[in-house]
Design a protein around this motif. Sequence first.
Motif, short mmCIF file in Angstrom:
data_model
loop_
_atom_site.label_atom_id
_atom_site.label_comp_id
_atom_site.label_asym_id
_atom_site.label_seq_id
_atom_site.Cartn_x
_atom_site.Cartn_y
_atom_site.Cartn_z
N UNK A 75 0.79 -1.33 -0.11
CA UNK A 75 0.05 0.03 -0.20
C UNK A 75 0.93 1.39 0.01
N UNK A 76 1.84 1.34 0.88
CA UNK A 76 2.81 2.26 0.90
C UNK A 76 3.54 2.58 -0.55
N UNK A 77 3.89 1.62 -1.15
CA UNK A 77 4.43 1.51 -2.90
C UNK A 77 3.49 2.16 -3.59
N UNK A 78 2.14 1.85 -3.43
CA UNK A 78 1.13 2.22 -4.43
C UNK A 78 0.87 3.74 -4.05
N UNK A 79 0.58 4.09 -2.81
CA UNK A 79 0.40 5.67 -2.44
C UNK A 79 1.49 6.47 -2.81
N UNK A 80 2.80 5.97 -2.93
CA UNK A 80 3.97 6.93 -3.21
C UNK A 80 4.20 6.96 -4.48
N UNK A 81 3.85 5.98 -5.55
CA UNK A 81 3.83 5.87 -6.77
C UNK A 81 2.85 6.77 -7.40
N UNK A 82 1.62 6.80 -6.73
CA UNK A 82 0.47 7.65 -7.19
C UNK A 82 1.07 9.03 -7.03
N UNK A 83 1.58 9.42 -5.87
CA UNK A 83 1.91 10.83 -5.64
C UNK A 83 2.96 11.30 -6.56
N UNK A 84 4.10 10.38 -6.73
CA UNK A 84 5.24 10.89 -7.47
C UNK A 84 5.26 10.65 -8.77
N UNK A 85 4.49 9.63 -9.28
CA UNK A 85 4.46 9.52 -10.91
C UNK A 85 3.14 9.45 -11.54
N UNK A 86 2.01 9.68 -10.69
CA UNK A 86 0.60 9.76 -11.21
C UNK A 86 0.37 8.40 -11.98
N UNK A 87 0.67 7.34 -11.48
CA UNK A 87 0.38 6.07 -12.11
C UNK A 87 -0.32 5.37 -10.70
N UNK A 88 -1.50 4.56 -11.17
CA UNK A 88 -2.38 3.88 -10.29
C UNK A 88 -2.19 2.65 -10.30
N UNK A 89 -1.95 1.72 -9.34
CA UNK A 89 -1.72 0.24 -9.19
C UNK A 89 -2.43 -0.20 -8.19
N UNK A 90 -3.25 -1.28 -8.09
CA UNK A 90 -3.88 -1.94 -6.83
C UNK A 90 -2.93 -2.59 -6.18
N UNK A 91 -2.53 -2.22 -4.78
CA UNK A 91 -1.85 -3.11 -3.86
C UNK A 91 -2.29 -4.69 -3.75
N UNK A 92 -1.64 -5.51 -3.56
CA UNK A 92 -1.97 -7.01 -3.40
C UNK A 92 -2.84 -7.25 -2.42
N UNK A 93 -2.72 -6.34 -1.09
CA UNK A 93 -3.55 -6.80 -0.12
C UNK A 93 -5.00 -6.80 -0.43
N UNK A 94 -5.29 -6.05 -1.35
CA UNK A 94 -6.88 -5.79 -1.62
C UNK A 94 -7.33 -7.03 -2.27
N UNK A 95 -6.52 -7.84 -2.76
CA UNK A 95 -6.86 -9.40 -3.48
C UNK A 95 -6.43 -10.71 -2.71
N UNK A 96 -5.79 -10.26 -1.26
CA UNK A 96 -5.42 -11.24 -0.54
C UNK A 96 -3.99 -11.42 -0.56
N UNK A 97 -3.08 -10.74 -1.40
CA UNK A 97 -1.77 -10.98 -1.47
C UNK A 97 -0.74 -9.79 -1.04
N UNK A 98 -0.43 -9.87 0.15
CA UNK A 98 0.39 -8.69 0.91
C UNK A 98 1.64 -8.61 0.17
N UNK A 99 2.00 -7.51 -0.17
CA UNK A 99 3.41 -7.10 -0.79
C UNK A 99 3.53 -7.87 -2.27
N UNK A 100 2.58 -7.73 -2.91
CA UNK A 100 2.15 -8.13 -4.36
C UNK A 100 1.39 -6.65 -4.82
N UNK A 101 1.54 -6.87 -6.16
CA UNK A 101 0.74 -5.69 -6.99
C UNK A 101 -0.20 -6.56 -7.95
N UNK A 102 -1.40 -5.86 -8.21
CA UNK A 102 -2.07 -6.32 -9.46
C UNK A 102 -2.06 -5.36 -10.54
#
Length: 419
Positions: free
Chosen positions: A364-391
Amino acid sequence: MENGGRKRWGFQGNEELDKAASITIRGVLNKVMSNLNPQDHRPVIPLGHGDPSAFSCFRTTPVAEDAIVDALRSRKFNSYAPTVGILPARRAIAEHLSHDLPYKLSPDDIFLTIGCVQAIELIIKVLARPGANILLPRPGYPFYEAHAAANHLEFRHFDLLPEKGWEVDLEGVKALADENTVAMVIINPGNPCGNIFTHEHLKKVAETARMLGILVISDEVYAHLAFGGNPYVSMGAFGSITPVITLGSISKRWIVPGWRLGWLVTNDPNGILHKSGVVESIVSSLNISSDPATFIQGAVPQIIEKTTDDFYSKIISILRETADTCFDRIEDIPCMTCPQKPEGSMFVMVKLNLSLLEDIENDMDFCMKLSKEESVIVLPGFAVGMKNWLRITFAIEPPSLEDGLGRIKAFYQRHAKKQ
């Protein structure tokens, strides 16, 4: 004191419903998007959700648009629809789906819903009873957990195995199931993994379900969006082994998620779902819920019958190209690992190596900082059951995908641990 001095009101919000809906893909993505930097004037790259309809290369076929116009102008579809859906639409869907099966479906096997999400809600509601439990995949689609929790249906997670192409851990399924287990859920083509289950593996799933005395719910909303080595096979092909309920819609194959037309299908040549009362309960539940818009139902036969293979092939070709691009670019980012090249749907699961990054605590921290710094939206893996992964979705126009993955690489280079 307000409102005439009344000290206590007899109503309040439903805390259990709030808890059940606490983690949804939409909710998590909204939080990630809230961290966008308004000073960054680059276009936002949406790699977090599976709705490519905004991109011109993914526009639906004119056949579908014409079908909607024709249905409206016919004035035949301005009234309420039957509970289960209008017969011409159910007949067209039955014929369409029967091409993937060793037997023919009847219109009576088809129940129309407001998108696939209502089909999920419907079958969960039908199966929920005191003490029952359902087996759900991890990673998976969190609407199943949300609706199970809202209906007081216990859910237990079995793993999908990345080292085996995201196959179901069937031994894990056997260990989880007990006399109160009612069903297991699979998603094929896979969301969020981008995998396609083989015919052999699906047969093993059916045999396992039969041994356990449970039905299989197969979410096939991405049906036929397959572009790798494994062809798409419907779980319904194994309905003679164990009862199967398939869920689908026109949302993904026709790229019209906003039209909200889905279906629930009973694949049950042996009639077990009728004998057990499941079919009756499906109809009962539909009797107390909303229906898809009648004019959308009215357009379905024309959409199915007149869409050409050229349209399907074009969409598959674009997805194959963008999936290859996504996989290749991810391999060039040291902190990200993709265990398998995507073969279907619109997504790929990517594992984060946080040990290579400075000041990044979790996905989640990766995705939040990516959003702020690069304007790229990615789903953190915990939302689909896999912590420290990305979808990550690759269902996006190729130039934007290249741009987005380039920005992710720049983000990594900025946050990489110094050697």
